[in-house]
Design an enzyme around this catalytic site. Sequence first.
Site, PDB file in Angstrom:
ATOM      1  N   HIS A   1      -2.805   4.488  -1.310  1.00 56.75           N
ATOM      2  CA  HIS A   1      -2.661   3.954  -2.668  1.00 56.75           C
ATOM      3  C   HIS A   1      -1.963   2.598  -2.645  1.00 56.75           C
ATOM      4  O   HIS A   1      -2.459   1.609  -3.211  1.00 56.75           O
ATOM      5  CB  HIS A   1      -1.862   4.950  -3.511  1.00 56.75           C
ATOM      6  CG  HIS A   1      -1.665   4.533  -4.930  1.00 56.75           C
ATOM      7  ND1 HIS A   1      -2.466   4.966  -5.958  1.00 56.75           N
ATOM      8  CD2 HIS A   1      -0.764   3.686  -5.507  1.00 56.75           C
ATOM      9  CE1 HIS A   1      -2.064   4.433  -7.088  1.00 56.75           C
ATOM     10  NE2 HIS A   1      -1.024   3.640  -6.844  1.00 56.75           N
ATOM     11  N   GLU A   2      -0.817   2.538  -1.988  1.00 57.13           N
ATOM     12  CA  GLU A   2      -0.054   1.284  -1.962  1.00 57.13           C
ATOM     13  C   GLU A   2      -0.749   0.222  -1.115  1.00 57.13           C
ATOM     14  O   GLU A   2      -0.643  -0.976  -1.394  1.00 57.13           O
ATOM     15  CB  GLU A   2       1.362   1.543  -1.440  1.00 57.13           C
ATOM     16  CG  GLU A   2       2.175   2.535  -2.265  1.00 57.13           C
ATOM     17  CD  GLU A   2       2.308   2.129  -3.718  1.00 57.13           C
ATOM     18  OE1 GLU A   2       2.212   0.908  -4.018  1.00 57.13           O
ATOM     19  OE2 GLU A   2       2.491   3.022  -4.570  1.00 57.13           O
TER      20      GLU A   2
ATOM     21  N   HIS B   1      -3.054  -1.710  -3.307  1.00 58.51           N
ATOM     22  CA  HIS B   1      -2.324  -2.746  -4.046  1.00 58.51           C
ATOM     23  C   HIS B   1      -2.037  -3.946  -3.145  1.00 58.51           C
ATOM     24  O   HIS B   1      -2.233  -5.105  -3.535  1.00 58.51           O
ATOM     25  CB  HIS B   1      -0.989  -2.191  -4.563  1.00 58.51           C
ATOM     26  CG  HIS B   1      -1.115  -1.201  -5.682  1.00 58.51           C
ATOM     27  ND1 HIS B   1      -1.938  -1.401  -6.768  1.00 58.51           N
ATOM     28  CD2 HIS B   1      -0.500  -0.007  -5.895  1.00 58.51           C
ATOM     29  CE1 HIS B   1      -1.831  -0.373  -7.591  1.00 58.51           C
ATOM     30  NE2 HIS B   1      -0.970   0.488  -7.086  1.00 58.51           N
TER      31      HIS B   1
END
Length: 419
Positions: A18-19, A22
């Site tokens: 997820h990160e 980003h």
Amino acid sequence: MNTFLAIIVIFGLLVFIHEWGHLVMAKRAGILCREFAIGFGPKLFSFYRNETTYTIRLLPLGGFVRMAGEDPELVQIKPGYEVGLTFNEEGKVREIIINNKSKHPESKVIQVEKIDMEHDLFIQGYTEDSEELVTYELDRKAAYIYDEKATQIAPYDRQFSSKTVGQRALAIFAGPFMNFVLAVVVLILYAALAGLPVNEAQVGEVTEDGVAIDAGLESGDSIEAIDGQPVETWEDMTSIIQERPNEAMDFVIDRNGEEFTVTMTPEEREVPEAENVGVIGVMAPTERSITGAVTFGFTQTYEYTTLIFNALGMLITGGFSLDALAGPVGIYDYTGEVVSMGFLLLFQWAAILSVNLGIINLLPLPALDGGRLLFIGLEAVRGKPIDPQKEGLVHFVGFALLMLLVLAVTWNDINRLFL
């Protein structure tokens, strides 16, 4: 211990992917990413690479990417400060030493009159041996050093707020999107390892605790008929068996071209919120196919997504109770159950959690990615950004309420499991 390790690995992977989404899109947009963190709280491990500090923190409750410009700088240099300067080969300021200047005897000490670390990139002040005002140009990758910790400056064009609406939206959306990608990949791996069910009236595996093993059935046996009724598919076979628990039936078996008949009585098994069904203790046949595995990865991810959205819809309309939600304790308990059922099922469980994380983060709620996307969308409609202080307050309040919800759900988990 197996459950604990499974939780650490699964959640670590989910948060990392997820990160990472980003991080990649933010860096592609030219945003300075100061930190990539897994977990919250005190640092356990860290290293620095390509302008970013990568850290693992004590509390495994999520993660974050700290982008320049999202939060105020922790250290500000104001007129009147005495700082030390070091220079690169081009004569531009490479380091600004804010305190502990004695540890940097090579630095040139000045009293700051004016400094701009965002737009014009200069520092102006008076040296110790002269009353003449001097101006020095800052290197775009200069760092200020406080308590011997270096922090790279962030020119405005490297800050999150300087990027276009589209670039910022992609940087935010990439996190949840990568959770869906991870789910697809994990389910493809699951299908490749476990195989895909084949709708044939054939024995895939024989369980050790069913009547089929007592009757001598083996993997690969084909079921031709049950009590004189021909069967062609797995669904045909299971529907007859499930409808007749505790009834003796004759099964015509084909094994390598030779037919024989065995009599079996399906055992009765309880099914939650449904009538009990009959089982004989066989598993469906499977096949391994790259094309089938890829198709399974996408279709199963779509089905999980639909199920979760339906559950959220029922939650809003009152058809689904908050008591049915699972928090960290509940997820830990469910993971323990999955671990006990076999390693391969962890793939499916990880995919479900990944889809769930992606969907929850896309909800238009403050403090979540969906809430941030909502503010970016409002900016696109209005033609100007929302006041950062107001937006920050909304996210802060939203985060506090979210933590209260997590605590409430966790308390329900504890009551359900232990009290």
